[in-house]
Design an enzyme around this catalytic site. Structure first.
Site, PDB file in Angstrom:
ATOM      1  N   ILE A 153       0.842  -1.208   0.000  1.00 18.05           N
ATOM      2  CA  ILE A 153       0.000   0.000   0.000  1.00 18.05           C
ATOM      3  C   ILE A 153       0.875   1.255   0.000  1.00 18.05           C
ATOM      4  CG2 ILE A 153      -1.758   1.285   1.268  1.00 18.05           C
ATOM      5  CD1 ILE A 153      -2.725  -1.448   2.384  1.00 18.05           C
ATOM      6  N   ASP A 172      10.887   2.555   6.358  1.00 15.20           N
ATOM      7  CA  ASP A 172      10.433   1.175   6.566  1.00 15.20           C
ATOM      8  C   ASP A 172      11.488   0.480   7.416  1.00 15.20           C
ATOM      9  OD1 ASP A 172       8.460  -1.039   4.771  1.00 15.20           O
ATOM     10  OD2 ASP A 172      10.044  -1.761   6.108  1.00 15.20           O
ATOM     11  N   THR A 233      -4.545   4.617   8.000  1.00 12.26           N
ATOM     12  CA  THR A 233      -5.412   3.542   7.495  1.00 12.26           C
ATOM     13  C   THR A 233      -4.853   2.190   7.907  1.00 12.26           C
ATOM     14  OG1 THR A 233      -4.142   3.420   5.451  1.00 12.26           O
ATOM     15  CG2 THR A 233      -6.107   4.835   5.425  1.00 12.26           C
ATOM     16  N   ARG A 235      -3.793   0.451  11.344  1.00  9.38           N
ATOM     17  CA  ARG A 235      -4.527  -0.217  12.414  1.00  9.38           C
ATOM     18  C   ARG A 235      -4.665   0.727  13.602  1.00  9.38           C
ATOM     19  NH1 ARG A 235      -6.369  -3.184   9.429  1.00  9.38           N
ATOM     20  NH2 ARG A 235      -6.289  -5.449   9.343  1.00  9.38           N
ATOM     21  N   ASP A 259      -9.075   6.002   9.781  1.00  7.58           N
ATOM     22  CA  ASP A 259      -9.983   4.950   9.296  1.00  7.58           C
ATOM     23  C   ASP A 259     -10.040   3.753  10.235  1.00  7.58           C
ATOM     24  OD1 ASP A 259     -11.668   3.788   7.222  1.00  7.58           O
ATOM     25  OD2 ASP A 259      -9.984   2.449   6.771  1.00  7.58           O
ATOM     26  N   GLU A 264     -13.189  -1.127  17.641  1.00  7.87           N
ATOM     27  CA  GLU A 264     -14.101  -0.981  16.496  1.00  7.87           C
ATOM     28  C   GLU A 264     -15.335  -1.830  16.727  1.00  7.87           C
ATOM     29  OE1 GLU A 264     -11.895  -1.801  12.907  1.00  7.87           O
ATOM     30  OE2 GLU A 264     -10.516  -0.140  13.243  1.00  7.87           O
ATOM     31  N   HIS A 283     -13.336   2.052   9.097  1.00  8.62           N
ATOM     32  CA  HIS A 283     -12.478   0.970   8.582  1.00  8.62           C
ATOM     33  C   HIS A 283     -12.931   0.532   7.187  1.00  8.62           C
ATOM     34  CE1 HIS A 283      -9.658  -2.476   9.955  1.00  8.62           C
ATOM     35  NE2 HIS A 283      -9.615  -2.352   8.647  1.00  8.62           N
ATOM     36  N   ILE A 284     -13.022   1.506   6.287  1.00 10.48           N
ATOM     37  CA  ILE A 284     -13.477   1.175   4.927  1.00 10.48           C
ATOM     38  C   ILE A 284     -12.459   1.570   3.852  1.00 10.48           C
ATOM     39  CG2 ILE A 284     -16.001   1.039   5.075  1.00 10.48           C
ATOM     40  CD1 ILE A 284     -14.146   4.200   4.175  1.00 10.48           C
ATOM     41  N   GLY A 286      -9.988   0.140   2.675  1.00  7.51           N
ATOM     42  CA  GLY A 286      -9.671  -0.972   1.777  1.00  7.51           C
ATOM     43  C   GLY A 286     -10.904  -1.696   1.273  1.00  7.51           C
TER      44      GLY A 286
HETATM   45  P1  NAD Z   1       2.828  -4.959   3.563  1.00  5.89           P
HETATM   46  O1  NAD Z   1       3.187  -6.133   4.388  1.00  5.89           O
HETATM   47  O2  NAD Z   1       2.928  -5.055   2.074  1.00  5.89           O
HETATM   48  O3  NAD Z   1       3.685  -3.695   4.042  1.00  5.89           O
HETATM   49  C1  NAD Z   1       3.915  -3.370   5.386  1.00  5.89           C
HETATM   50  C2  NAD Z   1       5.296  -2.741   5.483  1.00  5.89           C
HETATM   51  O4  NAD Z   1       5.506  -2.281   6.822  1.00  5.89           O
HETATM   52  C3  NAD Z   1       6.431  -3.731   5.174  1.00  5.89           C
HETATM   53  O5  NAD Z   1       7.245  -3.234   4.121  1.00  5.89           O
HETATM   54  C4  NAD Z   1       7.208  -3.830   6.479  1.00  5.89           C
HETATM   55  O6  NAD Z   1       8.596  -3.968   6.275  1.00  5.89           O
HETATM   56  C5  NAD Z   1       6.880  -2.500   7.122  1.00  5.89           C
HETATM   57  N1  NAD Z   1       7.087  -2.475   8.567  1.00  5.89           N
HETATM   58  C6  NAD Z   1       6.913  -3.468   9.471  1.00  5.89           C
HETATM   59  N2  NAD Z   1       7.217  -3.035  10.714  1.00  5.89           N
HETATM   60  C7  NAD Z   1       7.558  -1.731  10.597  1.00  5.89           C
HETATM   61  C8  NAD Z   1       7.957  -0.727  11.529  1.00  5.89           C
HETATM   62  N3  NAD Z   1       8.080  -0.992  12.843  1.00  5.89           N
HETATM   63  N4  NAD Z   1       8.236   0.517  11.054  1.00  5.89           N
HETATM   64  C9  NAD Z   1       8.150   0.785   9.734  1.00  5.89           C
HETATM   65  N5  NAD Z   1       7.777  -0.129   8.801  1.00  5.89           N
HETATM   66  C10 NAD Z   1       7.485  -1.371   9.228  1.00  5.89           C
HETATM   67  O7  NAD Z   1       1.338  -4.590   3.995  1.00  5.89           O
HETATM   68  P2  NAD Z   1       0.293  -3.659   3.212  1.00  5.89           P
HETATM   69  O8  NAD Z   1      -0.519  -4.502   2.304  1.00  5.89           O
HETATM   70  O9  NAD Z   1       0.984  -2.465   2.658  1.00  5.89           O
HETATM   71  O10 NAD Z   1      -0.659  -3.237   4.424  1.00  5.89           O
HETATM   72  C11 NAD Z   1      -0.172  -2.484   5.537  1.00  5.89           C
HETATM   73  C12 NAD Z   1      -1.189  -2.525   6.667  1.00  5.89           C
HETATM   74  O11 NAD Z   1      -2.346  -1.779   6.272  1.00  5.89           O
HETATM   75  C13 NAD Z   1      -1.734  -3.929   6.955  1.00  5.89           C
HETATM   76  O12 NAD Z   1      -0.909  -4.630   7.889  1.00  5.89           O
HETATM   77  C14 NAD Z   1      -3.103  -3.653   7.544  1.00  5.89           C
HETATM   78  O13 NAD Z   1      -3.015  -3.592   8.944  1.00  5.89           O
HETATM   79  C15 NAD Z   1      -3.469  -2.277   6.987  1.00  5.89           C
HETATM   80  N6  NAD Z   1      -4.620  -2.312   6.059  1.00  5.89           N
HETATM   81  C16 NAD Z   1      -5.735  -1.629   6.375  1.00  5.89           C
HETATM   82  C17 NAD Z   1      -6.830  -1.611   5.509  1.00  5.89           C
HETATM   83  C18 NAD Z   1      -8.071  -0.819   5.820  1.00  5.89           C
HETATM   84  O14 NAD Z   1      -9.129  -1.062   5.219  1.00  5.89           O
HETATM   85  N7  NAD Z   1      -8.014   0.156   6.702  1.00  5.89           N
HETATM   86  C19 NAD Z   1      -6.776  -2.344   4.298  1.00  5.89           C
HETATM   87  C20 NAD Z   1      -5.587  -3.030   4.001  1.00  5.89           C
HETATM   88  C21 NAD Z   1      -4.523  -3.015   4.887  1.00  5.89           C
END
Ligand code: NAD
Length: 308
Positions: A153, A172, A233, A235, A259, A264, A283-284, A286
């Site tokens: 994302i 990251d 967005t 958690r 979000d 929740e 929480h929408i 995504g």
């Molecule tokens: P992803 O696994 O592709 O990317 C997460 C990144 O965070 C990774 O590159 C990882 O190295 C990095 N990371 C881990 N720990 C870290 C830290 N302490 N500091 C900095 N970076 C760190 O995941 P994604 O698909 O990009 O999704 C990210 C998060 O978004 C998901 O874990 C989920 O909780 C959340 N999400 C929310 C919704 C929503 O509807 N609100 C939808 C999709 C995902």
């Protein structure tokens, strides 16, 4: 033929694809009926959940026959992944399938909050004309976006922001400065502190794990640029929401879009009502029509393959 139990909403055509080959129980309300969920889980060879079903403790213990847990999304904080592994249960997330929807939410929020011109509907319809008050909105092009968590994302959001003429920097914790992805995207690799102090917009895309719990506390919010915008967005439990509300009221933050929440649904909270430049959504980010299709079919395909 395997017994598949689906506890939250899933695209019905993807459910039908599973039902053509297997014995499927699809009940989007099952998540709210713990005794029945436990009973059904005991018979399940596959369990498919979204983010509300907590696959741990009593539910995990009930999964005596289960081989696969499908997750209609990407965050795995509602699943005891190591507990599943210990029982030989494979956990399958829908990696990347809702990234576009979240990235679009972030870009829309960025433009709305920097511009600040979209909150006057009631006033204009009521015969007021708050043109002077709203005349100091900011353009998006030329501003700096700080992305925390540069995975699926974060990278998609960065590409869209670059298309709008934003500069993008990313932090990251698991990527080194010489990681190929920084060269490929043209995004500047940053330390967390530098990003927080320089970005006009900070957006969070990290999983909820020990190292991210409480990451955006009051001190980090205070270290952001005056007038900056914060978007979460990822958690709940990652951003200190009372500190965000206080920073918006004091004028230190220029806007925030939230979000995801510690609890929740979010219990009614008067400190968030009438808070300036605050966008809240349930929480929408995504969850769109298209993302739901992609997520559902990806999980149906992966489950069918793992059962083949
Ligand atoms: P992803 O696994 O592709 O990317 C997460 C990144 O965070 C990774 O590159 C990882 O190295 C990095 N990371 C881990 N720990 C870290 C830290 N302490 N500091 C900095 N970076 C760190 O995941 P994604 O698909 O990009 O999704 C990210 C998060 O978004 C998901 O874990 C989920 O909780 C959340 N999400 C929310 C919704 C929503 O509807 N609100 C939808 C999709 C995902």
């Amino acid at each position: 033929m395997a017994r598949i139990v689906i506890t939250e909403f899933m695209d019905e055509r993807a459910v039908a694809q599973l039902a053509a080959a297997h014995d499927v129980l699809y009940d989007p309300l099952l998540v709210d009926d713990m005794p029945r969920l436990i009973t059904e889980a005991q018979k399940a060879e596959v369990l498919i959940v979204r983010n509300r079903t907590q696959v741990r403790n009593a539910l995990l213990a009930a999964l005596g026959k289960c081989r696969v847990v499908g997750r209609l999304g990407v965050g795995l904080d509602n699943i005891d992944v190591s507990g599943c592994e210990a029982k030989g249960i494979e956990v399958i997330p829908a990696t990347g399938a809702n990234a576009l929807s979240v990235a679009e939410y972030v870009i829309a929020s960025t433009m709305m909050l920097l511009r600040g011109a979209f909150t006057a509907t009631e006033a204009v319809a009521g015969g007021q004309w708050p043109r002077t008050a709203l005349g100091n909105g900011r353009e998006t092009a030329g501003k700096t976006l700080g992305v925390i968590g540069f995975g699926s994302i974060g990278q998609m959001t960065a590409r869209m922001a670059q298309g709008l003429g934003m500069k993008v920097m990313a932090f990251d914790a698991l990527l080194r400065a010489d990681a190929e992805v920084f060269k490929q995207t043209g995004v500047a690799c940053s330390s967390l502190d530098k990003l927080i102090s320089e970005a006009d917009v900070v957006t969070l895309h990290v999983p909820l794990v020990d190292s991210t719990r409480g990451l955006f506390n009051a001190a980090r919010i205070a270290a952001m640029k005056k007038g900056a915008v914060l978007i979460n967005t990822s958690r709940g439990h990652i951003v200190d929401l009372p500190a965000v509300a206080a920073a918006l009221r004091s004028g230190h933050l220029g806007g925030a879009a939230i979000d995801v929440f510690d609890a929740e649904p979010l219990p009614a909270d008067t400190s968030l009502q009438n808070c300036p430049n605050l966008l809240l959504s349930p929480h929408i980010s995504g969850v769109t029509f298209e993302a739901n299709e992609r997520v559902s079919f990806m999980i149906a395909d992966k489950v069918l393959r793992s059962l083949a």
